[in-house]
Write a protein that holds these residues in place. Structure first.
Motif, short mmCIF file in Angstrom:
data_model
loop_
_atom_site.label_atom_id
_atom_site.label_comp_id
_atom_site.label_asym_id
_atom_site.label_seq_id
_atom_site.Cartn_x
_atom_site.Cartn_y
_atom_site.Cartn_z
N LEU A 306 0.83 -1.20 0.00
CA LEU A 306 0.00 0.00 0.00
C LEU A 306 0.87 1.26 0.00
CD1 LEU A 306 -2.86 1.15 0.09
CD2 LEU A 306 -2.76 1.03 2.59
N ILE A 307 1.91 1.28 0.82
CA ILE A 307 2.82 2.42 0.85
C ILE A 307 3.52 2.58 -0.50
CG2 ILE A 307 4.90 3.38 1.92
CD1 ILE A 307 4.07 1.94 4.52
N THR A 308 3.90 1.46 -1.10
CA THR A 308 4.53 1.49 -2.42
C THR A 308 3.61 2.14 -3.45
OG1 THR A 308 5.81 -0.51 -1.94
CG2 THR A 308 5.57 0.10 -4.26
N MET A 309 2.31 1.79 -3.39
CA MET A 309 1.34 2.35 -4.32
C MET A 309 1.23 3.87 -4.16
SD MET A 309 -1.60 -0.60 -4.03
CE MET A 309 -2.74 0.19 -5.16
N VAL A 310 1.15 4.30 -2.92
CA VAL A 310 1.04 5.74 -2.67
C VAL A 310 2.31 6.45 -3.10
CG1 VAL A 310 0.77 7.50 -0.88
CG2 VAL A 310 -0.59 5.40 -0.77
N ASP A 311 3.46 5.89 -2.74
CA ASP A 311 4.74 6.50 -3.04
C ASP A 311 4.99 6.59 -4.54
OD1 ASP A 311 7.50 7.38 -2.04
OD2 ASP A 311 8.02 5.71 -3.35
N SER A 312 4.39 5.70 -5.31
CA SER A 312 4.59 5.69 -6.75
C SER A 312 3.98 6.91 -7.44
CB SER A 312 4.01 4.41 -7.36
OG SER A 312 4.69 3.27 -6.88
#
Length: 484
Positions: A306-312
């Protein structure tokens, strides 16, 4: 225990060398207990629900787990070498933003697994306490799992090691007693009424269950020192998943043969009570911690996705607070899903596993081919965190195209309760989509990867090592020397 931080602060960031510790042998109890639970047992009952004998179910289970675990274990070996979460590393194949597509699939699958895990855990509490407080049980289970997920990586490893001993002392004794004391019809040891459909559904369910860990298995090995032998990391992960999954699925097939048409929880209780009256309740109580911690394992991993998705799309600072928020969101999603779930457990779970297998196969093929054959484990770690202008790009068209090609190639071969592909139908309902997806995605990616400028990537990795102290790693298991 004093060297274990209270609450982990790392999430999608690279793990510095001075924070790396542990031995690859710790991966065995982690993955053994992640599979040694009642959800795994229920997976072993899928074939019996379609009329497969015990022998047929066992053959499908062993072969399915053996195949699925191969991919999971090879992903696990990447963790110590790169010190990165699995989906962050996948930016190298799918791009800084392109990886969001894969992350979304993984989050969907993890939340789906947790829904089924929570349903089983709530059923255990209802049966053992006699109190039909389903919604309350969901909240209690979610709260316990979330608390451990917030504490993080090191505490999850510790709890799984402790629970391994509890499992051996309870289900180990139960398994031996069940094998000795059970009266199984002779027809269960033959191939009478054999159908490829039942065999392949059980095979696919077992393979998908073992493969389901692949998108986040290296999240749980990324704190190991980079000098960790990839072969040892691979071996201990493979052994943990294979032993845990095969054991519980085989036990599920056994109780399904003894108590046809009974729910997984009730089948276990009846089998235990048949051996020692009253022991079924205590056996189920002993199984509860395992269900809670596997929900924890899933919450922790999905929070990183989830953090990866936001950070992308919008750069974030990977703080402890952000990780806690992400864990809470994933836990809440599982809680809502379980609260609104309905229908037959085994039917829904079997269908879910089949779809999961189709969605994950092309990704695992692309990722492993890239790591072991194309780039051979050499990545410019700093470049993975650069949104625009990095050597890996914003949208990794090669990885995304290979993934899509694999999905499309599987369609004619798929067998689901909603749709059967024309080639699968012509083959009498035989599902070989797994193998088609693996081969087609791998071949497509290898062909497209021929246009990569790997020399430029390696030069960039070496420059990062010199200028920033970020190691350039290779599959040799050794850190490339940093020039001073």
């Amino acid at each position: 225990m004093s060297d274990t931080p209270a609450i982990e602060s790392k999430s999608i960031d690279w793990i510095p060398l001075d924070e790396r510790r542990g031995k690859p042998s710790t991966l065995f109890p982690l993955w053994f207990m992640s599979n040694a639970n009642l959800t795994t047992l229920a997976t072993g009952m899928v074939g019996a629900a379609l009329g497969a004998s015990l022998l047929v179910s066992l053959l499908a289970i062993v072969s399915g787990v053996a195949v699925g675990t191969v991919f999971t274990a090879f992903h696990s070996a990447q963790g110590p070498q790169l010190g990165l979460p699995q989906m962050i590393q996948s930016r190298a194949q799918f791009g800084y933003r392109g990886v969001v597509i894969i992350c979304a699939v993984v989050v969907f699958s993890i939340v789906g697994f947790n829904v089924f895990n929570q349903i089983l855990a709530a059923d255990v509490l209802t049966l053992t306490t006699g109190a039909d407080l389903r919604e309350l049980w969901f909240v209690v289970i979610t709260g316990l799992a979330l608390a451990l997920a917030i504490y993080g990586y090191h505490w999850i490893h510790r709890f799984q090691t402790w629970l391994t001993w509890l499992f051996l002392a309870t289900f180990g004794v139960f398994t031996v007693a069940a094998l000795i004391g059970s009266q199984i019809d002779d027809s269960q040891f033959g191939f009478g009424g054999f159908t490829w459909a039942a065999f392949l559904v059980q095979f696919g369910a077992a393979a998908a269950y073992a493969l389901g860990w692949a998108p986040y298995v290296s999240d749980y090995s990324r704190y190991l020192p980079p000098q960790t032998s990839p072969r040892k990391a691979l071996f201990h992960t493979y052994a943990g998943v294979f032993v845990g999954a095969t054991w519980l699925m085989a036990l599920g097939a056994l109780v399904a043969a003894l108590f046809a048409g009974v729910s997984p929880i009730e089948a276990v209780k009846q089998a235990a009570d048949g051996i020692l009256p009253g022991s079924g309740t205590w056996l189920l109580v002993a199984a509860l911690p395992g269900l809670v911690t596997v929900i924890t394992v899933n919450i922790y991993a999905a929070s990183l996705e989830l953090i990866t998705m936001v950070d992308s799309f919008r750069a974030v600072r990977p703080t402890r607070r952000l990780r806690i928020i992400a864990c809470s969101v994933i836990a809440a999603a599982g809680l809502l899903g379980s609260s609104f779930s309905s229908g037959d457990f085994l039917a829904n779970f079997g269908s879910f596993l089949v779809v999961l297998l189709y969605l994950l196969v092309p990704w695992t093929s692309v990722n492993l081919v890239d790591y072991y054959l194309v780039r051979r484990g050499r990545y410019a770690v700093r470049e993975i965190f650069i949104p625009r202008g990095s050597v890996y790009g914003t949208w990794g068209w090669r990885g995304l195209a290979a993934y899509l090609i694999g999905i499309v190639a599987m369609v004619p071969f798929v067998v689901t309760v909603w749709y059967t592909g024309p080639i699968a139908a012509a083959m009498g309902g035989v599902d070989v989509a797994l193998f088609v997806g693996l081969l087609v995605s791998a071949a497509a990616y290898v062909l497209m990867a021929r246009s990569l400028d790997l020399d430029a990537e390696i030069s960039k990795a070496e420059a990062d090592s010199r200028d920033h102290g970020v190691e350039a790693v290779s599959f040799s298991g050794r850190v490339a020397p940093v020039e001073t």
